[in-house]
Design a protein around this motif. Structure first.
Motif, PDB file in Angstrom:
ATOM      1  N   SER A 181      33.354  45.957  47.674  1.00  0.00           N
ATOM      2  CA  SER A 181      33.314  45.921  46.267  1.00  0.00           C
ATOM      3  C   SER A 181      32.528  47.240  45.703  1.00  0.00           C
ATOM      4  O   SER A 181      32.759  47.605  44.594  1.00  0.00           O
ATOM      5  N   LEU A 182      31.466  47.871  46.376  1.00  0.00           N
ATOM      6  CA  LEU A 182      30.997  49.010  46.048  1.00  0.00           C
ATOM      7  C   LEU A 182      31.947  50.250  45.553  1.00  0.00           C
ATOM      8  O   LEU A 182      31.905  51.041  44.432  1.00  0.00           O
ATOM      9  N   ASN A 183      32.858  50.263  46.411  1.00  0.00           N
ATOM     10  CA  ASN A 183      33.906  51.383  46.112  1.00  0.00           C
ATOM     11  C   ASN A 183      34.869  50.947  44.591  1.00  0.00           C
ATOM     12  O   ASN A 183      34.877  51.847  43.910  1.00  0.00           O
ATOM     13  N   GLY A 211      35.962  52.509  39.088  1.00  0.00           N
ATOM     14  CA  GLY A 211      36.196  51.755  37.838  1.00  0.00           C
ATOM     15  C   GLY A 211      36.947  50.788  37.637  1.00  0.00           C
ATOM     16  O   GLY A 211      37.419  50.216  36.643  1.00  0.00           O
ATOM     17  N   THR A 212      37.261  50.216  38.950  1.00  0.00           N
ATOM     18  CA  THR A 212      38.208  49.071  39.131  1.00  0.00           C
ATOM     19  C   THR A 212      37.624  47.931  38.511  1.00  0.00           C
ATOM     20  O   THR A 212      38.286  47.169  38.054  1.00  0.00           O
ATOM     21  N   PHE A 240      35.587  56.587  54.943  1.00  0.00           N
ATOM     22  CA  PHE A 240      36.594  57.353  53.934  1.00  0.00           C
ATOM     23  C   PHE A 240      36.666  56.582  52.652  1.00  0.00           C
ATOM     24  O   PHE A 240      37.085  57.403  51.723  1.00  0.00           O
ATOM     25  N   GLU A 241      36.897  55.479  52.627  1.00  0.00           N
ATOM     26  CA  GLU A 241      36.966  54.845  51.110  1.00  0.00           C
ATOM     27  C   GLU A 241      35.910  55.016  50.336  1.00  0.00           C
ATOM     28  O   GLU A 241      35.786  55.050  49.101  1.00  0.00           O
ATOM     29  N   SER A 257      35.347  57.461  46.524  1.00  0.00           N
ATOM     30  CA  SER A 257      34.962  56.833  45.596  1.00  0.00           C
ATOM     31  C   SER A 257      33.937  57.864  44.919  1.00  0.00           C
ATOM     32  O   SER A 257      33.541  58.034  43.778  1.00  0.00           O
ATOM     33  N   LEU A 258      32.897  58.390  45.989  1.00  0.00           N
ATOM     34  CA  LEU A 258      31.882  59.219  45.668  1.00  0.00           C
ATOM     35  C   LEU A 258      32.355  60.596  45.023  1.00  0.00           C
ATOM     36  O   LEU A 258      31.756  61.129  44.167  1.00  0.00           O
TER      37      LEU A 258
END
Length: 451
Positions: free
Chosen positions: A43-45, A50-51, A162-163, A167-168
């Motif tokens: 969930s950090l991603n 912004g999801t 990769f995910e 995000s970053l």
């Protein structure tokens, strides 16, 4: 009958609910050492892109919801011992400043303690280093750090790494992605797919393969200033993220139950441990993988749910269910494209003693009446070189609805289907939605011709 469940993550919740569904009269007690239930580990991603607006949105259940389902939930309650002779769990409950010791008797016990991203020898005491972000508390700390830094080294170029990279990059951070393997996403995709992914990486992402972290440097303020790799390369960065696979939380039962060489709890096909009154589920167990005759550690939420429901059924029902072989089916979205994989990939096949062949093809027309050229679907089939049995499949597409093809591939692998069967398999045709020959029909036919 009373069933006690240790752990309130995905597997524990699924087991509790399935027990009540099979038999509403069974007494179910769930012990969770934190005050968070069913937190989604990635969930950090979701937050960074912004999801979701708050990490609290990533909880799949609440105490009140489960209590309304007649499941007795004890949060802030950590199991510290299991007396297998008395069939009793000893736990500490944090109430006020002094924890209280409680004893929970059981007829059956389900272990669902989950996993943790393990600490490495390079772990440091620094508020600018992130060792992991699997739990809600860790993710909240990670957000504070990521907002302060500009250059980040991520160790591990698998799905987790990769995910996080994607995000970053949306936050315009400079990213160094480091892995000891010679290919990214090694366990899931072969070079035909990963090379397409690498062309989509923005300029602020740097991939370094065939190397690992040797040392982390700190500045005078005890904050991360850079890392040295095993290949001698020095990278200046503000934070280090270990995006590595988690390991099972088995310390509670070490010495009490049989443990496998990979650190998972030994179970039979019905998920019973070496104690027939204790079952283990989710990230605590290894599972039989595909046609490899091997068990592997696959800590996926889907396996947590399935193993939990099977264990619950086997406790309550006379007819026992064996945990099936799995295909390690995954889907992810990276840099505007969707990637999916099921079963064995070609690069790892030799490690399992499999001799395989493959075919990869890219399709640019989605249906018969398509006029524009924006559609793209790259499909790869991996199959036994002799029997032509389908062992794996991968895809990359710019259309979200095509992702469902991976579920078809997973089913074909489970059914032990071969190229002949797939080439003539019955798929629908409508000129507005599809081609007269389905992508999988076409790919199998071409593979047969080339063979």
């Amino acid at each position: 009958m009373r069933v006690v469940i240790i752990g309130g993550s995905h597997a524990g919740i699924a087991a509790a609910r399935h027990l009540k569904k099979v038999n509403p009269n069974v007494e179910v007690l769930m012990l969770e050492r934190s005050n968070v239930l069913g937190y989604i580990g990635s969930s950090l991603n979701l937050y960074l892109e912004g999801t979701i607006a708050d990490l609290d949105e990533a909880k799949t259940a609440t105490v009140s919801q489960l209590m309304s389902e007649n499941i007795n939930v004890f949060i802030d309650t950590e199991a510290i011992d299991i007396d297998t002779e008395k069939k009793e769990v000893v736990a500490l409950t944090k109430i006020g400043q002094e924890p209280t010791k409680d004893h929970f008797s059981y007829d059956y016990l389900i272990l669902a303690m989950g996993s943790s991203q393990y600490q490495t020898g390079l772990s440091l005491q620094s508020d600018r280093e992130i060792t992991n972000y699997k739990t809600l508390e860790q993710a909240q700390q990670a957000i504070d750090t990521l907002n302060k830094v500009n250059k980040i080294a991520i160790i591990g170029a698998g799905l987790i790494g990769f995910e996080l990279v994607e995000s970053l990059t949306k936050l315009r951070k400079e990213i160094y992605l480091i892995d000891r393997m010679d290919n990214v996403l090694f366990r899931y995709f072969d070079e035909e797919i990963t090379q397409k992914l690498l062309t989509k990486l923005p300029d602020n992402v740097h991939i370094i393969l065939n190397s690992n972290v040797k040392e982390i440097q700190l500045d005078a303020s005890e904050r991360v200033s850079g890392i040295t790799l095993t290949n001698g390369q020095r990278i200046f960065c503000d934070a280090v993220v270990f995006a590595i696979n988690p390991r099972p939380n088995v310390s509670l039962v070490e010495g009490e139950l049989a443990i496998n060489m990979d650190g998972t709890i030994t179970t039979n096909e019905h998920l019973q441990t070496s104690d027939p009154f204790i079952y283990a589920v989710g990230d605590l167990v290894s599972i039989n993988f595909n046609e490899t005759a091997s068990s592997i550690y696959v800590p996926l939420v889907t396996n947590a749910y399935r193993s939990a429901m099977i264990a619950a059924s086997n406790i309550l029902l006379a007819e026992k269910i064996a945990f099936p072989k799995v295909q390690r089916t995954i889907v992810t979205e990276l840099f505007g494209s969707y990637f999916a994989s099921a079963g064995v990939n070609e690069e790892e096949a030799p490690f399992y003693g499999l001799k395989v062949a493959s075919l990869t093809k890219t399709y640019t027309q989605q249906h018969l009446l398509a006029e524009n050229g924006t559609f793209e679907l790259t499909l790869k089939l991996v199959f036994d070189a002799k029997s032509q049995q389908i062992l794996g499949g991968q895809l990359m597409t710019n259309q979200r609805d095509q992702v469902e093809v991976v579920n078809t591939l997973s089913s074909l692998i489970t059914m032990q289907a071969n190229l002949n069967q797939l080439s003539t398999m019955d798929f629908y045709f409508n000129p507005k939605f599809s081609l007269p020959l389905h992508f999988l029909n076409d790919l199998a036919m071409e593979a047969l011709i080339r063979q």
